[in-house]
Design a protein around this motif. Structure first.
Motif, short mmCIF file in Angstrom:
data_model
loop_
_atom_site.label_atom_id
_atom_site.label_comp_id
_atom_site.label_asym_id
_atom_site.label_seq_id
_atom_site.Cartn_x
_atom_site.Cartn_y
_atom_site.Cartn_z
N TRP A 15 0.82 -1.22 0.00
CA TRP A 15 0.00 0.00 0.00
C TRP A 15 0.85 1.27 0.00
CZ3 TRP A 15 -4.64 0.42 -1.63
CH2 TRP A 15 -5.51 -0.67 -1.56
N SER A 16 2.12 1.14 0.35
CA SER A 16 3.01 2.30 0.26
C SER A 16 3.14 2.79 -1.18
CB SER A 16 4.41 1.95 0.81
OG SER A 16 4.41 1.90 2.20
N ILE A 17 3.00 1.88 -2.14
CA ILE A 17 3.20 2.24 -3.55
C ILE A 17 2.10 3.19 -4.04
CG2 ILE A 17 3.41 1.37 -5.90
CD1 ILE A 17 4.56 -1.22 -4.69
N PRO A 18 0.79 2.81 -3.97
CA PRO A 18 -0.24 3.75 -4.45
C PRO A 18 -0.30 5.04 -3.63
CG PRO A 18 -1.25 1.86 -3.36
CD PRO A 18 0.19 1.52 -3.55
N ILE A 19 -0.01 4.94 -2.33
CA ILE A 19 -0.03 6.16 -1.50
C ILE A 19 1.09 7.10 -1.94
CG2 ILE A 19 0.40 7.05 0.83
CD1 ILE A 19 -1.12 4.62 1.89
N ILE A 21 2.47 7.26 -4.90
CA ILE A 21 2.11 7.81 -6.22
C ILE A 21 1.08 8.92 -6.07
CG2 ILE A 21 0.98 7.27 -8.42
CD1 ILE A 21 2.23 4.47 -8.23
N GLY A 22 0.09 8.72 -5.19
CA GLY A 22 -0.92 9.74 -4.97
C GLY A 22 -0.34 11.02 -4.40
N VAL A 23 0.55 10.89 -3.42
CA VAL A 23 1.18 12.07 -2.82
C VAL A 23 2.05 12.78 -3.84
CG1 VAL A 23 2.89 12.82 -1.11
CG2 VAL A 23 1.08 11.21 -0.46
N LEU A 24 2.78 12.01 -4.65
CA LEU A 24 3.59 12.61 -5.71
C LEU A 24 2.72 13.43 -6.66
CD1 LEU A 24 6.13 12.98 -7.47
CD2 LEU A 24 5.62 10.75 -8.51
N GLY A 25 1.57 12.86 -7.04
CA GLY A 25 0.67 13.58 -7.93
C GLY A 25 0.19 14.90 -7.33
N LEU A 26 -0.15 14.89 -6.05
CA LEU A 26 -0.60 16.11 -5.38
C LEU A 26 0.51 17.16 -5.35
CD1 LEU A 26 -2.62 14.66 -2.35
CD2 LEU A 26 -3.55 15.90 -4.32
N LYS A 27 1.73 16.74 -5.02
CA LYS A 27 2.83 17.70 -4.91
C LYS A 27 3.21 18.29 -6.27
CE LYS A 27 4.91 16.13 -0.63
NZ LYS A 27 6.15 15.76 0.07
N MET A 28 3.19 17.47 -7.30
CA MET A 28 3.51 18.00 -8.63
C MET A 28 2.39 18.91 -9.13
SD MET A 28 6.48 16.88 -8.93
CE MET A 28 6.90 17.40 -10.60
N VAL A 48 11.37 9.84 -5.14
CA VAL A 48 12.16 8.85 -4.41
C VAL A 48 11.25 7.95 -3.58
CG1 VAL A 48 13.95 8.53 -2.66
CG2 VAL A 48 14.14 10.39 -4.31
N ASN A 49 10.21 8.52 -2.98
CA ASN A 49 9.28 7.71 -2.19
C ASN A 49 8.63 6.62 -3.02
OD1 ASN A 49 9.87 9.39 -0.06
ND2 ASN A 49 7.90 10.45 -0.05
N VAL A 50 8.27 6.97 -4.26
CA VAL A 50 7.62 5.99 -5.14
C VAL A 50 8.58 4.84 -5.47
CG1 VAL A 50 6.59 5.61 -7.41
CG2 VAL A 50 6.05 7.70 -6.14
N VAL A 51 9.79 5.21 -5.90
CA VAL A 51 10.78 4.18 -6.26
C VAL A 51 11.13 3.34 -5.03
CG1 VAL A 51 13.10 3.76 -7.15
CG2 VAL A 51 11.71 5.62 -8.10
N ALA A 52 11.32 4.00 -3.89
CA ALA A 52 11.68 3.28 -2.67
C ALA A 52 10.57 2.33 -2.24
CB ALA A 52 11.98 4.28 -1.55
N ALA A 53 9.31 2.73 -2.40
CA ALA A 53 8.19 1.87 -2.03
C ALA A 53 8.16 0.61 -2.89
CB ALA A 53 6.88 2.64 -2.16
N GLU A 86 17.35 3.04 -0.84
CA GLU A 86 16.55 4.24 -0.56
C GLU A 86 17.45 5.40 -0.17
OE1 GLU A 86 12.70 5.67 2.10
OE2 GLU A 86 13.18 3.56 1.86
N GLY A 87 18.48 5.13 0.63
CA GLY A 87 19.40 6.20 1.02
C GLY A 87 20.11 6.79 -0.18
N VAL A 88 20.52 5.94 -1.11
CA VAL A 88 21.20 6.42 -2.32
C VAL A 88 20.24 7.26 -3.17
CG1 VAL A 88 22.27 5.70 -4.49
CG2 VAL A 88 22.82 4.50 -2.37
N LEU A 89 18.99 6.82 -3.28
CA LEU A 89 18.00 7.57 -4.05
C LEU A 89 17.73 8.95 -3.44
CD1 LEU A 89 15.41 4.74 -4.86
CD2 LEU A 89 16.96 5.87 -6.46
N ILE A 90 17.77 8.99 -2.11
CA ILE A 90 17.58 10.28 -1.43
C ILE A 90 18.68 11.25 -1.83
CG2 ILE A 90 17.61 11.42 0.82
CD1 ILE A 90 16.28 8.90 1.97
N VAL A 91 19.91 10.76 -1.89
CA VAL A 91 21.04 11.61 -2.28
C VAL A 91 20.85 12.10 -3.72
CG1 VAL A 91 23.52 11.65 -2.72
CG2 VAL A 91 22.64 10.49 -0.68
#
Length: 306
Positions: A15-19, A21-28, A48-53, A86-91
């Motif tokens: 469920w982290s994945i659709p959430i 994606i939804g948050v990314l859509g709102l922020k963009m 990064v959150n989407v890829v990490a999820a 995830e840490g590398v993606l954050i960087v």
């Protein structure tokens, strides 16, 4: 019980994945309405959150695989790789933010339709805050490094969103447009710091870190209360490997004690330790009294009992 925990961890990871994606859509969407570099930086972090999820979901599934001939101790440590990725993606996200913010410092402009953009970003931040709390709580409960890393990163995203909102309000009220890209640079620095913490925590886990002191104390109390019949225990060692806990120690018994009696004591100790840590992997080395060297050792491990 262990199977139920694994299923719950996998469900949360999914469920982290659709959430995300939804948050990314709102922020963009908030960035599209305003043109704010700070809001864009907040949105880039959500990529990064989407890829990490997605990575976490895949890795948690692999980590849940049972032990096999190639991996006799299981696949638990796979979760740490998710946290490192995830840490590398954050960087990477931080570097992307800086690349967007630096040019904007030399040609700043105030956001357009700021009220709508800020409201949308606030809604995304609230969703993230609730989900981060759930992931961190579940990560601690189920001892999942992947869920913990994801939860802590999302929590840092929430802090970022709050900082962006406050900074943009100040920029709009004061009229200093340069505050927008400067805020994006500050966001990037915070993301770099959070990325370093995620990577450091994961590397620590890969290095066979002992369980926390309070948990080790609970194991020691369980052993002390249930070692009746033995002459004592020594060389207690513990380590974490993802959701798994490994406990290893030596137990001294009278030299004339029958193997069956020593076996019964080991069974009692294993049951007591698993009341503290369900599913713990336990190795007990039985030593006869007065043995100077390693002596005769009987390993009592789940699935190998006589």
């Amino acid at each position: 019980m262990v199977g139920q925990k694994t299923t719950q961890v996998q469900r949360l990871a999914f469920w982290s994945i659709p959430i995300a994606i939804g948050v990314l859509g709102l922020k963009m969407l908030a960035w599209w309405f305003t043109g704010s570099v700070a809001l864009l930086s907040d949105g880039l972090e959500s990529i990064v959150n989407v890829v990490a999820a997605i990575v976490a979901f895949a890795v948690i599934g692999y980590a849940a695989k049972p032990a096999d001939a190639s991996h006799p101790f299981g696949h638990h440590k796979a979760e740490y790789f998710s946290a490192v990725i995830e840490g590398v993606l954050i960087v990477v996200a931080a570097l992307l933010i800086v690349s967007e913010a630096i040019p904007a410092i030399f040609s700043p402009k105030l956001p357009e339709t700021p009220a709508l953009g800020l409201a949308i970003n606030l809604a995304a931040g609230i969703i993230n805050a609730v989900w981060a709390y759930m992931l961190i709580r579940a990560g601690r409960t189920y001892r999942s490094p992947a869920l913990l890393a994801d939860g802590h990163h999302i929590l840092s995203d929430v802090v970022t969103s709050v900082g962006v909102l406050v900074g943009l309000v100040l920029a709009i009220v004061s009229g200093y447009a340069v505050l927008d890209p400067l805020l994006a640079v500050i966001v990037a620095c915070n993301i770099l710091y959070q990325g370093w913490k995620v990577i450091a925590r994961s590397i620590d886990g890969l290095m066979d870190r002992a369980v926390p002191a309070e948990e080790e104390d609970a194991i020691k109390k369980a052993i002390a209360a249930n070692a009746t019949g033995s002459l004592g225990v020594h060389d207690l060692k513990t380590r974490e490997a993802g959701a798994a806990i490994f406990v290893d120690f030596h137990m001294v018994v009278p030299a004339a004690m029958p193997v069956g009696e020593a076996h019964d004591i080991c069974d009692r100790l294993e049951d007591a330790i698993r009341e503290v840590h369900a599913g713990a992997k336990i190795a007990i080395h039985v030593e006869p009294e007065g043995e100077k060297a390693h002596g005769i050792r009987v390993k009592v491990i789940e699935g190998l009992r006589s």
